[in-house]
Structure formats: structure tokens, C-alpha cells
Design an enzyme around this catalytic site. Structure first.
Site, PDB file in Angstrom:
ATOM      1  N   ARG A 243       0.824  -1.204   0.000  1.00  0.00           N
ATOM      2  CA  ARG A 243       0.000   0.000   0.000  1.00  0.00           C
ATOM      3  C   ARG A 243       0.859   1.255   0.000  1.00  0.00           C
ATOM      4  O   ARG A 243       0.516   2.254  -0.639  1.00  0.00           O
ATOM      5  CB  ARG A 243      -0.947  -0.038   1.188  1.00  0.00           C
ATOM      6  CG  ARG A 243      -2.092  -1.019   0.978  1.00  0.00           C
ATOM      7  CD  ARG A 243      -2.844  -1.374   2.226  1.00  0.00           C
ATOM      8  NE  ARG A 243      -3.897  -2.343   1.899  1.00  0.00           N
ATOM      9  CZ  ARG A 243      -4.549  -3.085   2.778  1.00  0.00           C
ATOM     10  NH1 ARG A 243      -4.264  -2.982   4.073  1.00  0.00           N
ATOM     11  NH2 ARG A 243      -5.483  -3.931   2.388  1.00  0.00           N
ATOM     12  N   PHE A 362      -6.495  -1.179  -6.645  1.00  0.00           N
ATOM     13  CA  PHE A 362      -5.665  -2.309  -6.248  1.00  0.00           C
ATOM     14  C   PHE A 362      -4.935  -2.064  -4.928  1.00  0.00           C
ATOM     15  O   PHE A 362      -4.931  -0.971  -4.400  1.00  0.00           O
ATOM     16  CB  PHE A 362      -4.703  -2.778  -7.342  1.00  0.00           C
ATOM     17  CG  PHE A 362      -3.819  -1.752  -7.987  1.00  0.00           C
ATOM     18  CD1 PHE A 362      -3.503  -0.564  -7.375  1.00  0.00           C
ATOM     19  CD2 PHE A 362      -3.273  -1.999  -9.244  1.00  0.00           C
ATOM     20  CE1 PHE A 362      -2.659   0.356  -7.968  1.00  0.00           C
ATOM     21  CE2 PHE A 362      -2.428  -1.089  -9.854  1.00  0.00           C
ATOM     22  CZ  PHE A 362      -2.133   0.084  -9.213  1.00  0.00           C
ATOM     23  N   GLU A 363      -4.351  -3.158  -4.400  1.00  0.00           N
ATOM     24  CA  GLU A 363      -3.786  -3.210  -3.045  1.00  0.00           C
ATOM     25  C   GLU A 363      -4.847  -2.861  -1.995  1.00  0.00           C
ATOM     26  O   GLU A 363      -4.555  -2.255  -0.962  1.00  0.00           O
ATOM     27  CB  GLU A 363      -2.571  -2.274  -2.899  1.00  0.00           C
ATOM     28  CG  GLU A 363      -1.460  -2.512  -3.884  1.00  0.00           C
ATOM     29  CD  GLU A 363      -0.763  -3.841  -3.704  1.00  0.00           C
ATOM     30  OE1 GLU A 363      -1.227  -4.667  -2.899  1.00  0.00           O
ATOM     31  OE2 GLU A 363       0.240  -4.062  -4.391  1.00  0.00           O
ATOM     32  N   GLY A 364      -6.071  -3.256  -2.264  1.00  0.00           N
ATOM     33  CA  GLY A 364      -7.194  -2.929  -1.378  1.00  0.00           C
ATOM     34  C   GLY A 364      -7.861  -1.658  -1.843  1.00  0.00           C
ATOM     35  O   GLY A 364      -7.225  -0.597  -1.929  1.00  0.00           O
TER      36      GLY A 364
END
Length: 379
Positions: A243, A362-364
Site C-alpha cells: 500500500r 488495487f492493493e485494497g
């Protein structure tokens, strides 16, 4: 415009200068052609590896750069300001190295990590599945213990560098339940592993994103990283770092859009004045600059906490949320500054705007980041 950075050492300043030189010489001249033609930049990641830019956050004993995370992230930002897809793939490679470094045995690390950090082996991160994105505990891809190893069966999705990477940090189910997911270091060339066609994406066209199909492929037993059932712990520990990588990429992308907008506003004239001198547009640019500076400060705060050995999970989610939302707004405003020209492919800001959108996902997703932050507050 070169960002005026406050770096901790002369070595870090020299590293940023080297990164800018490489980015201006190798990335900036090629980005438009590869993104427009949707072609992979063969050899580019090997070049970045030889320059020492693919293992910066890892110790020198394994061939890494031994740099603090705050320095690594600023290198990533410089790459993203020239070519977002390359910076994102670099961040994913760093993410894919984390399970082995943090949870592997000394023998495993000594065997594989030097090539990974030198860029001789490029990595991908294989966690998501078609029905399991944010809900990683619902993975279905199976890893069945067999004599000498594990048989992998199932489908993985949304893999950056899919089909191009030399290894994948693979997460598959070895038992039922949230504690039944395990992590493997899977070779890219494995019999029984195939990849789908690259996704037709809005942006980041030069680096493929694909699905992977595991049809009974067998991995040797020593490819298990950590212990069986430790997979989600490994995945989530890596995602905090990932993140921050995306936050840095988003900041670099926003900086590039701001620079393009400022250059245009200093050249374009209306009513006998540069358009930057009109208050309405000047204030818009000021807000864009404030958003970029705020994004950078936020990811650096989280990185410095990580470097100091302090908890940084909530701060990583804050940085990812703030920086990617800022990138979306700044790139959209950059298109507005350029007017009709901003909507054409003759200027880079329309590409920046398309590239910014995925960074909120992306990445949450940023909704997941808000969930992480709110749960941290509740605790």
C-alpha cells in the site's frame, strides 16, 4: 520539475539523482510508444535491476540496497513520474519478494533472494481470485499435499506481470477456513501453469495483468514459505508495504500531471496574459500542488514509522487512501487545465487520468482502506 526532497543521507541523494538520470534516459522516451502500442518493455526491468533499483528495501547481505523505506518509496515516486506502469510493476516485485525475506528459512533466502533482488528474476503477486479480491479468506485455489510437494489446482486473477514474471508469491488453500491458506514461491515456468490473455485495461497497458490457471501443477515441498496455514498472515504483512508502494506511485503520477499542467499554464495565453496568471486557474493549480505535497508527506510519515520499527498499518492505509484520491483529483484537474488539448493523446494528462483510477482499486480498494482505518480506531 524536480521535487526538492529532504533525504536522510548523501547516499540517498545520490540514489535519487541516479534514479532521475535513468528515468529520464530510459523511461521517459519510451513510455508513449509502449503504452499506446500496448507492448511490453523487454529488458527494461533487467536494466533497473542492474542499476540496483529492484532490491532497495532489502538488506545488503542478500544483494539488496539496504535503504530505508522512505528512500525506496521516493525512488518509486521518481519512476512513476515518468512511467506509472513500470513503477507499479517495481512495487509489485518488491511486494513479491517480501514473503521469502520475512518468512523464509535462511536456506530459502540464500538460494533465491539474491537473484530476485538483483532483478535476474522478476516477481508477481498472486493472491486475488475471480471471486476473492478484498475477501482474501475466501480463496478457493487448492494446494494438496502430495509426495515431495504440493499439487496446485485453481484459478488466480489480476496478476501484474502475469505470464512475464519469473516467480510468483502464490497463496493457495491447504485446509478449510481462514487459517487454511498457505504461501508458496512458485516458479513462473511450471508445468501445468498457464496464463490468460492480458486484461483490456483502461491504463497501465505496457505491463500485462492476467489470470493464471493451475491445472494440477506440482511444486516442490521447499517452495512452501513459512508454515502451512500462515498464508494470510504473510499476505497481510506484505500488503501494508504494498500500500505504501502504491501511495508513492500515485504521488509520482500526480506530480507528473501537475508538472504538465503548470508547463502548459505558463505557455498558454488568453486575454493577453498567461493563463496561470488568471486567479481562477492559478488557485486550481495551487490546490493541485497542495494535494501532491500532502500525499507525499502522508506516505513518508508511514514509511518513517516503518523504518523506526513502529506500527504503521493504519498509516499505510491512510497514505494509500490520501495519495490515490489525490492522484485521481489532480490528474482530472490537469485535463481541465489543458482544456480540449487535455482530452487528446497529444498530451500525457489524459493517460495520467486513466492510470490514476486503478490506484484507488488495487492493493485494497479505498473503501477497504477506510474499513482498515475505522477498525484501527475502534481498537
Amino acid at each position: 520539475m524536480a521535487v526538492d526532497r529532504l533525504l536522510p543521507t548523501q547516499e540517498a541523494e545520490d540514489l535519487i539523482s541516479l534514479t532521475r538520470e535513468i528515468a529520464d534516459r530510459e523511461l521517459a522516451p519510451r513510455v508513449d510508444r509502449h503504452e499506446n502500442d500496448e507492448t511490453y518493455p523487454e529488458g527494461l526491468f533487467a536494466l533497473l535491476g542492474k542499476a540496483g533499483l529492484l532490491g532497495l528495501a532489502y538488506p545488503e547481505e542478500y544483494g539488496g540496497g539496504g535503504q530505508p523505506y522512505e528512500v525506496y518509496l521516493q525512488v518509486l515516486e521518481e519512476l512513476a513520474a515518468r512511467w506509472a506502469a513500470v513503477a507499479v510493476a517495481t512495487s509489485v516485485h518488491t511486494l513479491a519478494c517480501h514473503p521469502l525475506y520475512a518468512f523464509g528459512t535462511d536456506e530459502q533466502k540464500g538460494r533465491w533472494l539474491p537473484d530476485m533482488l538483483a532483478g535476474a528474476a522478476i516477481g508477481g503477486y498472486s493472491l486475488s481470485e475471480p471471486q476473492a479480491g478484498s475477501d482474501a479468506a475466501s480463496l478457493n485455489c487448492k494446494a494438496e499435499a502430495v509426495e515431495g510437494g504440493y499439487r496446485i489446482t485453481g484459478t488466480k486473477a489480476w496478476i501484474t506481470h502475469g505470464g512475464k514474471a519469473d516467480f510468483y508469491a502464490l497463496f493457495a488453500r491447504t485446509a478449510p477456513g481462514a487459517k487454511g491458506v498457505s504461501c508458496f514461491l512458485a516458479p513462473g515456468a511450471t508445468e501445468g501453469l498457464t496464463f490468460g490473455k492480458p486484461e483490456r485495461k483502461m491504463g497501465l497497458q505496457a505491463v500485462p495483468t492476467t489470470s493464471a490457471f493451475w491445472d494440477g501443477a506440482v511444486l516442490d515441498a521447499d517452495r512452501l514459505i513459512g508454515t502451512e496455514g500462515q498464508g494470510l498472515q504473510i499476505a497481510f504483512s506484505a500488503l501494508d508495504n504494498g500500500r505504501l508502494g502504491i501511495a508513492a506511485c500515485a504521488t509520482g503520477l500526480a506530480q507528473a500531471a501537475l508538472d504538465a499542467a503548470v508547463d502548459y499554464a505558463n505557455e498558454r495565453t488568453t486575454f493577453g496574459r498567461k493563463i496561470i496568471d488568471h486567479q481562477g486557474l492559478g488557485f486550481l493549480l495551487a490546490d493541485m500542488a497542495a494535494a501532491v505535497d500532502s500525499a507525499r508527506a502522508t506516505y513518508l510519515d508511514a514509511a518513517r514509522r516503518r523504518d523506526a520499527g513502529r506500527p504503521f498499518s493504519r498509516q499505510a492505509s491512510v497514505a494509500k487512501l490520501i495519495a490515490t484520491d489525490a492522484a485521481m483529483k489532480v490528474t482530472t484537474d490537469a485535463v481541465q487545465v489543458l482544456g480540449g488539448y487535455g482530452y487528446t493523446r497529444d498530451f500525457p494528462v489524459e493517460r495520467h487520468m486513466r492510470e490514476a483510477k486503478i490506484m484507488q482499486i488495487f492493493e485494497g480498494t479505498n473503501q477497504i482502506q477506510r474499513l482498515v482505518i475505522s477498525r484501527g480506531l475502534a481498537r
